[in-house]
Motif scaffolding. Structure first.
Motif, PDB file in Angstrom:
ATOM      1  N   ILE A 207      47.505  32.762  41.513  1.00 17.84           N
ATOM      2  CA  ILE A 207      47.780  34.041  41.799  1.00 17.84           C
ATOM      3  C   ILE A 207      48.294  34.209  43.247  1.00 17.84           C
ATOM      4  O   ILE A 207      49.028  34.997  43.656  1.00 17.84           O
TER       5      ILE A 207
ATOM      6  N   TYR B  54      42.496  39.337  40.133  1.00 16.84           N
ATOM      7  CA  TYR B  54      42.580  38.439  39.012  1.00 16.84           C
ATOM      8  C   TYR B  54      41.499  37.361  38.939  1.00 16.84           C
ATOM      9  O   TYR B  54      41.144  37.083  37.443  1.00 16.84           O
TER      10      TYR B  54
ATOM     11  N   THR C 258      38.195  39.215  32.858  1.00 17.41           N
ATOM     12  CA  THR C 258      38.171  37.756  33.156  1.00 17.41           C
ATOM     13  C   THR C 258      36.790  37.484  33.372  1.00 17.41           C
ATOM     14  O   THR C 258      36.511  36.382  32.855  1.00 17.41           O
TER      15      THR C 258
END
Length: 167
Positions: free
Chosen positions: A36, A60, A66
């Motif tokens: 990312i 991210y 996540t």
């Protein structure tokens, strides 16, 4: 799942067996964050490295979805997390430059990301992502249709070893 097995075998030469799964999961988490970072750097072309790419990679890596996904990890989802930014970046690189090196990088990422298709429904978001990128590229510049077809057919050919028996 063959690339995953070979990678674990390679890690087992150096690491004890009882930590292989943890190391693999941690490596997939870090690989996704680094992906990312470079994808955001490619898309936004910031003047400083501690701006959009760094913030995007932190988000991210550490957003609640996540953390929940990596709390009880399944290798297919870990590979999916790591592969999405790299597949996107290498496809964008190939579609913009058209060089053999960028095509090779895209095919390599497609091959090493094949363990995510252990859960075959993960192919749908990947195909949707790659198709959307290809469609936007085609509508922006119709002369790149050969690159789009090469990337698409190459992606399907690389994944034919699990896709054809599944069909």
């Amino acid at each position: 799942n063959l690339p995953h097995i070979f990678f674990l075998w390679f890690l087992s030469l150096v690491l004890p067996m009882n930590i292989l799964r943890y190391v693999f999961t941690f490596l997939m988490h870090i690989t996704g964050g680094i992906g990312i970072f470079f994808l955001t750097k490619y898309l936004f072309k910031p003047k400083r490295w501690l701006s959009e790419p760094f913030i995007a990679s932190l988000f991210y890596l550490f957003n609640p979805a996540t953390i929940q996904m990596f709390y009880t990890p399944l290798e297919a989802f870990s590979v999916h997390f790591a592969a999405l930014p790299w597949l996107t970046l290498t496809l964008l690189n190939y579609l913009s430059s058209g060089s053999k090196g960028t095509l090779t990088a895209f095919f390599f990422v497609a091959l090493v990301s094949a363990p995510q298709y252990f859960v075959t429904t993960l192919l749908l978001p990947v195909i949707f992502l790659l198709s959307t990128i290809s469609a936007v590229t085609f509508f922006h510049d119709t002369t790149k249709w050969k690159r789009i077809c090469t990337a698409g057919f190459g992606f399907l050919f690389i994944n034919a070893f699990w896709l054809l028996p599944y069909l």
